[in-house]
Each structure stands twice: as C-alpha cells, then as structure tokens.
Design a protein around this motif. Structure first.
Motif: not given
Lengths: 253, 221
Positions: A145, A148-149, A154, A158, B152, B154-156, B219
């Motif tokens: 996780l 991934s940002m 942020t 998260l 998730t 906003k996640a790629r 987010q």
C-alpha cells in the motif's frame, strides 16, 4: 518541561540522540547474541526427545516474539501519526514494517525447518502457523500500500489506517484459527516448566534479538530521515534551477 | 437519514442499470465453480465434500472483483468530493455504499450458491445452512471490503493491491462460514459458530465505515 516524545519531535535532536545510542545498542546486541550462541552450542545440552533440533528454537522463539512486537510498534506509531501527528511516528512505522516482516518470515522458516524432523512435515494448517502467516500477509499489504502512492504523506496516513485495522482484526484471526486446529505447542511464557539449561540461553537470545531489532530500527529510522532530507534538498535544488530559468526565459514559463 | 437511503437507492440503481456490474460478479462466480471439477477431476464424492469451501472461496473472489466499484467511479468523476463536503457524514456515505454493495453483490451471490451446489453434488440438506452462512457472512465481506476499496481508491494497480489487503481480513469470515457448515452435519448443531459469524459481520459493519471514511478523508484533502 518537555517529555521525551516531544523532544524527539525535532529530527535533528533525534539524529543526535540516536547517533549516540546506536553503537551502544548494536554493540550490546552483538555481545549478548554472541554469548547466547556460545551457551546454545557449547553449554546447553540437546533435548532428550528433540536432540539437536532444539537449537532451532533459539532463533525461532525470539523471531516469533519480534514479529508480534514489531507489529505492536507499527500500530503504536500509526496511532501516533493519525492522532498526535508526531513527525517521527511515520518514520518509525515505515522503518519497523520491513524488519517485522523479515522476523515473521524467519519465524515461519525456522519453524518449518523444525517441523520436518519433529512433526514429519514442513507445513501444517495449524492455528498458530496460519495466524503468523496472515500476520506476514498483513506486513506485505502494508508495504504494498505504501509503495503504491506517489504522495508520501498520503501513503503514510493510509498505511497507518490499514495498520490500525490490522490491530483490530488480528485478535479475531488469532481466535478464529485457534478454534480450528492446533498442533503447535502452547507458549510456556518462559516459565519454569522448561529446564533452566534450555531456558536461560533462550532468554538471553530473546534479549539479544530484541536489542538487535531496536538497533536495526534506529538505523532504518536514521536512514529514512536522511533520505527525506536528501529528497527535500533535491526538490529545493530543482525548484531553484527552474526559478532561475523561468527568470531568464519568462515566455517559456 | 433520508440522504442515507437516497444514496443506497442511487448505488443500487447504478449497479442494476449499468449492467455488467452485477452480471459480471455472478458470471465470475459461475465460471470459477465450473473450473473446479475440471481441475480436481469429476469425482462426485470428493466434490460434495469440498463443495462448501469451493463455493465460499469463489464467492469471496467474485465479491473482491466488484469491490473496486464501491468508490472508484465516484472518485474518478468527482462525486466523492461532493459527498465529502455534503452534510451527510462521510462515515454514513461509506456505510451506504457498502450496504448497497452487499444488496447488489452479497445477496445475489448467496442466492446463486445453491444452484452451483448442484454442479458440485452438494448434499441438498446443507443448502439452507450454506445460504444462511452466506447471507450472514457477506455483510462482513462488503464492509471489510469497503475499507480496502477506500484505501486503494487513488492507488496505481489498485486491483491486485486490493486483493492483498482485503483477503487476509476475510480469513475469520471464511473459517467460521465453513465451520458452521461442517458443524451442521455433526451432533452439536451450528449454534456457537453461527453466532460468531454474526458477530464478525456486526464488528465489520461497525468498524468498516469508520476506517473507510478515514481513508477517504486522507485522500480527498
């Protein structure tokens, strides 16, 4: 009078303090683990049933303990980030996750090596093994996780939310698999049912591993702070250069 | 509370009228179950023994694939920003969307399960227990899934990440869902396992919207 956590909110002060403490903690970990290994291999007798395979326990038990303690540290740090917005909380959580995952893997791996001669199989779907495996998956989820940002702040918050959800769900997972099937022996809690010749080396190894964990954690936190400083300097540098070029060529800006 | 039910109704209408969403989950459920005998061989005794496990896992995977829908499209077209500034707390928005997901995914999948049980030679006597565990267990699937979907949004490469985050959280639901079914064949009956399955769903309903709303707020800033 500032409390210790308030003082540590200043990264420079943290760098100073951790810089002084790190060699001592790392040195103590090295000495204690060396002494523990000496006791394990030279002094402590083989178990009457398990023979020499009992030596695996001296790595396995401290690793399993650290796997759980590291998750506790991640959870406390996440709480510190979301509630108190402590600047070091995220650094601490980020640094602890890969180390915790490594110890979780080590606990699973050594347990599996011990299981082959003792239980006759590398893996069983036993309550303890399954819940530790799921703890390992939670660690992987936290790392995935975060990576991934693009935006680090942020990603940090998260990941903290997921870490706290994990805390709520871990006991449920633990109890759910406990009801299911059990082969793994219950914890003795370092009590006197284990003979001192085996228990004392185990306690020393556990202490050494814990110090090793904190040494690695401090080092990882220092690296993370340095990485952020380098990044901030690069960004400032690029912004400065762009600012200059924008001045010399205002149309292109 | 009016806004809450309006939102639930909106999400249900979107899921039904958009087509695809509901049908895809059911189709996926069907195809995964149909693949199992091909992989395991057509031994009917073996299939009937493992049928509850196959159905539960296929249900979790089918629900997992539809989780992205909960927040993703609303995030992409900006609706979620409107929700965030609306008077309805974001926690209730998350709860409404998870509830709509349960109504449009959990219940249809649970109702389809006995039909697929026929394919796996599942004992007819276990149909009511199977459906009961699925109806009681799927709220946990939707409300825990909402946490993952919110994290998730906003996640790629969100899809695989979602699976990695959410599947470990589904472990208790799966274990107790199955243990109710295997206990129903025994002398002691389904009592305690069924109550624990309910408790897991209730905990998820209480916890899921809080965590999902926290994740969304981070987010949407």
């Amino acid at each position: 009078m500032q409390t210790l956590t308030q003082k540590l909110a200043n990264p420079t002060r943290f760098m100073q303090l951790s810089g002084t403490m790190l060699p001592w903690i790392a040195g103590a970990a090295a000495v204690i683990i060396a002494y523990g290994l000496y006791l394990v291999f030279a002094v402590s007798p083989p178990d009457y049933q398990q023979g020499e395979t009992v030596k695996i326990m001296y790595i396995h038990v401290p690793s399993a303990w650290l796997a759980m303690m590291a998750y506790g540290l991640v959870a406390v740090s996440s709480f510190g980030l979301l509630v108190f917005r402590h600047p070091l909380a995220d650094v601490s959580a980020k640094a602890a996750v890969p180390i915790g995952a490594a110890f979780t893997f080590l606990a699973l791996f050594t347990g599996s090596l011990w299981g082959k001669p003792m239980w006759g199989t590398y893996w069983v779907w036993d309550a303890r093994l399954t819940s530790v495996l799921i703890l390992f998956f939670l660690y992987l989820g936290l790392m995935a996780l975060r990576s991934s940002m693009d935006d680090e702040s942020t990603a940090a918050k998260l990941t903290a939310v997921l870490a706290l959800v994990g805390v709520a769900i871990l006991p449920i997972i633990k109890f759910s698999v406990d009801w299911w099937n059990t082969l793994h022996q219950p914890s003795t809690g370092f009590t006197s049912t284990v003979d001192p010749s085996l228990r004392v080396p185990l306690l020393i190894m556990a202490l050494g591993f814990t110090l090793l964990f904190f040494a690695m954690h401090l080092k990882a936190m220092r690296n993370e702070i340095l990485r952020r400083r380098v990044k901030a300097m690069r960004v400032a540098d690029i912004a400065h250069r762009d600012g200059m070029s924008a001045l010399s060529n205002p149309v292109a800006g | 509370m009016n806004a809450f039910w309006t939102l639930v109704g909106r999400d249900i209408r979107l899921a039904v009228r958009e087509g695809g969403a509901l049908g895809t989950a059911l189709g996926f459920f069907l195809i995964v179950v149909a693949m199992m005998p091909l992989g395991l061989g057509p031994d009917l005794n073996l299939l009937s023994r493992i049928a509850p496990g196959i159905l539960w896992i296929a249900l979790l995977l089918a629900a997992l694939l539809s989780l992205g829908r909960i927040f993703e499209t609303d995030y992409e077209d900006g609706t979620l920003d409107v929700f965030a500034t609306a008077s309805l707390p974001l926690e209730l928005v998350a709860a409404a969307k998870a509830l709509a997901h349960w109504l449009t995914t959990g219940i249809p999948l649970a109702l389809l399960a006995p039909v697929l049980g026929v394919l796996l030679n599942l004992d007819v006597k276990t149909y009511p227990v199977l459906m009961a565990t699925m109806l009681v267990g799927t709220p946990a699937v939707s409300f825990l899934g909402a946490i993952g979907a919110a994290l998730t949004v906003k996640a790629r490469r969100g899809g695989l990440l979602l699976a990695l985050i959410v599947l470990p959280l589904y472990v208790p639901t799966l274990i107790f869902g199955i243990s109710v079914i295997s206990a129903s064949a025994g002398p002691s009956g389904v009592g305690s396992s069924f109550l624990i399955l309910m408790a897991i769903s209730l905990i998820s309903i209480a916890l899921g919207p809080l965590a999902a709303a926290a994740a969304l707020r981070i987010q949407l800033q």
